[in-house]
Scaffold this motif. Structure first.
Motif, PDB file in Angstrom:
ATOM      1  N   SER A 294       5.168   5.269   4.042  1.00 28.88           N
ATOM      2  CA  SER A 294       4.082   4.659   3.084  1.00 28.88           C
ATOM      3  C   SER A 294       4.079   5.483   1.800  1.00 28.88           C
ATOM      4  O   SER A 294       4.642   6.587   1.621  1.00 28.88           O
ATOM      5  CB  SER A 294       2.666   4.515   3.729  1.00 28.88           C
ATOM      6  OG  SER A 294       2.141   5.826   3.805  1.00 28.88           O
ATOM      7  N   GLU A 295       3.383   4.854   0.797  1.00 26.86           N
ATOM      8  CA  GLU A 295       3.352   5.665  -0.616  1.00 26.86           C
ATOM      9  C   GLU A 295       2.655   7.117  -0.132  1.00 26.86           C
ATOM     10  O   GLU A 295       2.937   7.934  -1.057  1.00 26.86           O
ATOM     11  CB  GLU A 295       2.485   4.755  -1.628  1.00 26.86           C
ATOM     12  CG  GLU A 295       3.485   3.654  -1.904  1.00 26.86           C
ATOM     13  CD  GLU A 295       2.919   2.917  -3.255  1.00 26.86           C
ATOM     14  OE1 GLU A 295       1.775   3.256  -3.599  1.00 26.86           O
ATOM     15  OE2 GLU A 295       3.388   1.756  -3.437  1.00 26.86           O
ATOM     16  N   ASP A 296       1.484   6.834   0.334  1.00 22.88           N
ATOM     17  CA  ASP A 296       0.711   8.207   0.549  1.00 22.88           C
ATOM     18  C   ASP A 296       1.547   9.310   1.321  1.00 22.88           C
ATOM     19  O   ASP A 296       1.614  10.389   1.054  1.00 22.88           O
ATOM     20  CB  ASP A 296      -0.501   7.976   1.359  1.00 22.88           C
ATOM     21  CG  ASP A 296      -1.778   7.216   0.432  1.00 22.88           C
ATOM     22  OD1 ASP A 296      -1.325   7.129  -0.534  1.00 22.88           O
ATOM     23  OD2 ASP A 296      -2.602   6.513   1.040  1.00 22.88           O
ATOM     24  N   GLU A 297       2.259   8.509   2.420  1.00 20.12           N
ATOM     25  CA  GLU A 297       3.126   9.674   3.152  1.00 20.12           C
ATOM     26  C   GLU A 297       4.233  10.228   2.387  1.00 20.12           C
ATOM     27  O   GLU A 297       4.512  11.551   2.285  1.00 20.12           O
ATOM     28  CB  GLU A 297       3.751   8.895   4.350  1.00 20.12           C
ATOM     29  CG  GLU A 297       2.739   8.537   5.353  1.00 20.12           C
ATOM     30  CD  GLU A 297       3.109   7.633   6.184  1.00 20.12           C
ATOM     31  OE1 GLU A 297       2.539   7.237   7.388  1.00 20.12           O
ATOM     32  OE2 GLU A 297       4.100   7.056   6.192  1.00 20.12           O
ATOM     33  N   GLY A 300       2.709  12.841   0.046  1.00 22.85           N
ATOM     34  CA  GLY A 300       2.511  14.084   0.977  1.00 22.85           C
ATOM     35  C   GLY A 300       3.894  14.849   1.223  1.00 22.85           C
ATOM     36  O   GLY A 300       3.855  15.994   1.122  1.00 22.85           O
TER      37      GLY A 300
END
Length: 318
Positions: A294-297, A300
């Protein structure tokens, strides 16, 4: 023609000694060549390992090499476990300067001796030391493997297992990626149990498979420090992770596991070692998998790689 499987271990502290014991108990090595600068500690470990041979599946030659690192030149694999565990009591970055200094005392000597096997690095910060070995030796980076998040991924699967009613961790496919340290992240998007995505299972069977991802991720991230708080070291699990990588190499398994390897453009990252799922066999890292994040992953993962770079920038050799 019969061949002798020879594994060298540098550093016979808590972790190095347990790696040696794990290799013996699994019958993975025909010869262990052991190094440490503490003569008495090394002699004690060699004696203890010799005394245990009767209870292991196969006889193994155990050689005390002292600090004569050149005697590891004929090994198939060298495991680097040298360090100062007390320095990492609160943060794996705590060993940054001592382990990099230690690495400089042997890496070039081993390379200069003609070693042509595979490096497996445990010493912390794992990704930094793996990167340093590459820079010091000019070695083929695919033949340098950091244990990286292999253990952290096992911790993640163990915590998912507990959150899902003790589902067998071996049925769970989930990885921690990035740094072997507090900046690592769980790759939730591609995680599965029995081939079914965790997100699908949470929708279909919320009573069992819906859980707090952030809580489970943090338990996995901090798991090593539960052990640290109680006994001032971690030893069994990291030794088992290293032995698993050694087995994958010696048996040419083409096993897929999270490990620290040189980034060559994955997600736009390059020039440092970090953990992603790797195919591991007799030639080291054969392939690196990019997961659907995902974009957040993805953010990160980039943040974790940035932290590795920050640590490297603190060193004079970079």
């Amino acid at each position: 023609m019969l061949t002798t499987r020879s594994v060298g271990i540098i550093g016979m502290g808590h972790v190095g000694a347990h790696v040696a014991s794990a290799l013996l108990s699994q019958g993975l090595a025909d010869e262990l060549r052991l190094c440490d600068i503490d003569e008495k500690k090394l002699a004690a470990e060699v004696q203890d390992l010799h005394d245990a041979l009767l209870f292991h599946p196969y006889n193994t030659k155990i050689v005390n090499c002292g600090d004569a690192y050149e005697e590891l030149s004929g090994c198939d694999i060298i495991v680097n476990a040298a360090g100062n565990v007390a320095a990492s009591s609160t943060d794996r970055d705590g060993e940054l300067f001592c382990t990099t200094d230690i690495c400089r005392t042997f890496a070039e000597r081993v390379a200069g001796s003609g070693f042509a096997g595979i490096w497996v690095n445990i010493s912390n910060p794992c990704d930094v030391i793996a990167t340093e070995i590459w820079h010091l030796t000019g070695y083929d980076p695919s033949r340098i493997i950091g244990t990286g998040t292999a253990l952290d991924s096992a911790r993640l699967r163990a915590q998912i297992s507990l959150a899902c009613g003790d589902v067998d961790p071996k049925s769970i496919d989930a990885h921690m990626i990035g740094e072997h340290g507090f900046s690592q992240i769980a790759a939730w998007s591609p995680a599965t149990i029995g081939g079914v995505s965790l997100s699908r299972l949470a929708l279909d069977y919320p009573e069992r498979f819906a859980f707090d991802h952030d809580e489970v991720e943090e338990l996995a991230r901090r798991g090593g420090y539960v052990a640290m708080a109680g006994k001032r070291c971690t030893e069994y699990a990291i030794a088992a992770a290293a032995a698993r990588i050694v087995a994958a190499i010696l048996h040419d398994e083409h096993a897929v596991m999270a490990a620290s390897t040189l980034m060559r453009g994955q997600y736009g990252e390059e020039g440092i070692f970090a953990s992603l799922p790797c195919v591991i066999g007799k030639n080291g890292v054969e392939q690196v998998f990019e997961l659907d994040l995902s974009e957040d992953e993805l953010a990160g993962f980039h943040g974790s790689c940035a932290h590795i770079r920050e640590n490297i920038a603190r060193l004079t050799w970079w």
